[in-house]
Structures are given as C-alpha cells and as structure tokens.
Motif scaffolding. Structure first.
Motif, PDB file in Angstrom:
ATOM      1  N   ILE A  41       0.832  -1.205   0.000  1.00 27.67           N
ATOM      2  CA  ILE A  41       0.000   0.000   0.000  1.00 27.67           C
ATOM      3  C   ILE A  41       0.869   1.258   0.000  1.00 27.67           C
ATOM      4  CG2 ILE A  41      -1.631   1.322   1.413  1.00 27.67           C
ATOM      5  CD1 ILE A  41      -2.901  -1.367   2.154  1.00 27.67           C
ATOM      6  N   ILE A  42       1.961   1.237   0.758  1.00 22.08           N
ATOM      7  CA  ILE A  42       2.871   2.382   0.779  1.00 22.08           C
ATOM      8  C   ILE A  42       3.508   2.590  -0.590  1.00 22.08           C
ATOM      9  CG2 ILE A  42       5.063   3.221   1.718  1.00 22.08           C
ATOM     10  CD1 ILE A  42       4.216   1.946   4.389  1.00 22.08           C
ATOM     11  N   LEU A  43       3.942   1.507  -1.238  1.00 20.98           N
ATOM     12  CA  LEU A  43       4.524   1.638  -2.580  1.00 20.98           C
ATOM     13  C   LEU A  43       3.515   2.166  -3.589  1.00 20.98           C
ATOM     14  CD1 LEU A  43       6.727  -1.565  -2.819  1.00 20.98           C
ATOM     15  CD2 LEU A  43       7.485   0.807  -2.747  1.00 20.98           C
ATOM     16  N   ILE A  44       2.287   1.716  -3.502  1.00 17.38           N
ATOM     17  CA  ILE A  44       1.246   2.227  -4.398  1.00 17.38           C
ATOM     18  C   ILE A  44       1.023   3.720  -4.159  1.00 17.38           C
ATOM     19  CG2 ILE A  44      -1.232   2.113  -4.879  1.00 17.38           C
ATOM     20  CD1 ILE A  44      -1.027  -0.930  -4.427  1.00 17.38           C
ATOM     21  N   GLY A  45       1.015   4.139  -2.900  1.00  9.93           N
ATOM     22  CA  GLY A  45       0.853   5.563  -2.587  1.00  9.93           C
ATOM     23  C   GLY A  45       1.991   6.406  -3.118  1.00  9.93           C
ATOM     24  N   VAL A  46       3.222   5.917  -2.974  1.00  8.26           N
ATOM     25  CA  VAL A  46       4.389   6.638  -3.504  1.00  8.26           C
ATOM     26  C   VAL A  46       4.306   6.725  -5.020  1.00  8.26           C
ATOM     27  CG1 VAL A  46       6.892   6.515  -3.804  1.00  8.26           C
ATOM     28  CG2 VAL A  46       5.880   6.111  -1.559  1.00  8.26           C
ATOM     29  N   PHE A  47       3.913   5.633  -5.671  1.00  8.94           N
ATOM     30  CA  PHE A  47       3.779   5.631  -7.129  1.00  8.94           C
ATOM     31  C   PHE A  47       2.748   6.654  -7.594  1.00  8.94           C
ATOM     32  CE2 PHE A  47       1.420   4.059 -10.818  1.00  8.94           C
ATOM     33  CZ  PHE A  47       2.434   4.068 -11.772  1.00  8.94           C
ATOM     34  N   ILE A  48       1.590   6.668  -6.946  1.00 13.60           N
ATOM     35  CA  ILE A  48       0.530   7.600  -7.348  1.00 13.60           C
ATOM     36  C   ILE A  48       0.960   9.045  -7.140  1.00 13.60           C
ATOM     37  CG2 ILE A  48      -1.791   8.394  -6.742  1.00 13.60           C
ATOM     38  CD1 ILE A  48      -2.514   5.446  -6.299  1.00 13.60           C
ATOM     39  N   CYS A  49       1.588   9.344  -6.000  1.00  9.74           N
ATOM     40  CA  CYS A  49       2.055  10.712  -5.755  1.00  9.74           C
ATOM     41  C   CYS A  49       3.126  11.127  -6.760  1.00  9.74           C
ATOM     42  CB  CYS A  49       2.585  10.837  -4.329  1.00  9.74           C
ATOM     43  SG  CYS A  49       1.293  10.754  -3.088  1.00  9.74           S
ATOM     44  N   THR A  50       4.018  10.215  -7.101  1.00  8.84           N
ATOM     45  CA  THR A  50       5.055  10.518  -8.086  1.00  8.84           C
ATOM     46  C   THR A  50       4.447  10.794  -9.452  1.00  8.84           C
ATOM     47  OG1 THR A  50       6.586   9.102  -6.889  1.00  8.84           O
ATOM     48  CG2 THR A  50       7.159   9.652  -9.148  1.00  8.84           C
TER      49      THR A  50
END
Length: 64
Positions: A41-50
């Motif tokens: 979930i954290i990686l998905i959040g970082v990807f979306i913000c990027t």
C-alpha cells in the motif's frame, strides 16, 4: 477546533481497538497484512504521488 480533535481522537481509539481485536483473532492474517499488505500500500501511494507530480511536468516540457 476541539470538536475536530476529539472526533479524531475517538476515531483513533476505535481503530486501534478494532485492529487489536482483529490481530488477536486472526494472528496469521494480521502478520501477513502487516508485513506484506502495508508495504504494498505504501509503494502504491508513492507511485501515485510521483505520477501526480511528474505527469504534468512531462506534459509541460513535451516529453509525452
């Protein structure tokens, strides 16, 4: 302001109780959720913000 603070505190306490109850009833599933689900979930959040930051910049500079 204090009403919002109290509401958030109440929500946090209820959430903590529910998570603790879940972890005691389903220890293997809780372990899987903590060590596999949360990092994903954290990686998905970082990807979306990027993507939200880089995509408009790439359109401005004509890289897309």
């Amino acid at each position: 302001m204090t009403a919002i603070s109290k509401l958030l505190h109440k929500f946090e306490n209820k959430f903590n109780r529910d998570v603790e109850h879940f972890a005691f009833r389903h220890p293997r599933l809780a372990f899987l959720a903590m060590f596999v689900g949360v990092p994903i979930i954290i990686l998905i959040g970082v990807f979306i913000c990027t993507v939200l930051i880089v995509l408009p910049i790439s359109w401005i500079f004509g890289w897309l």
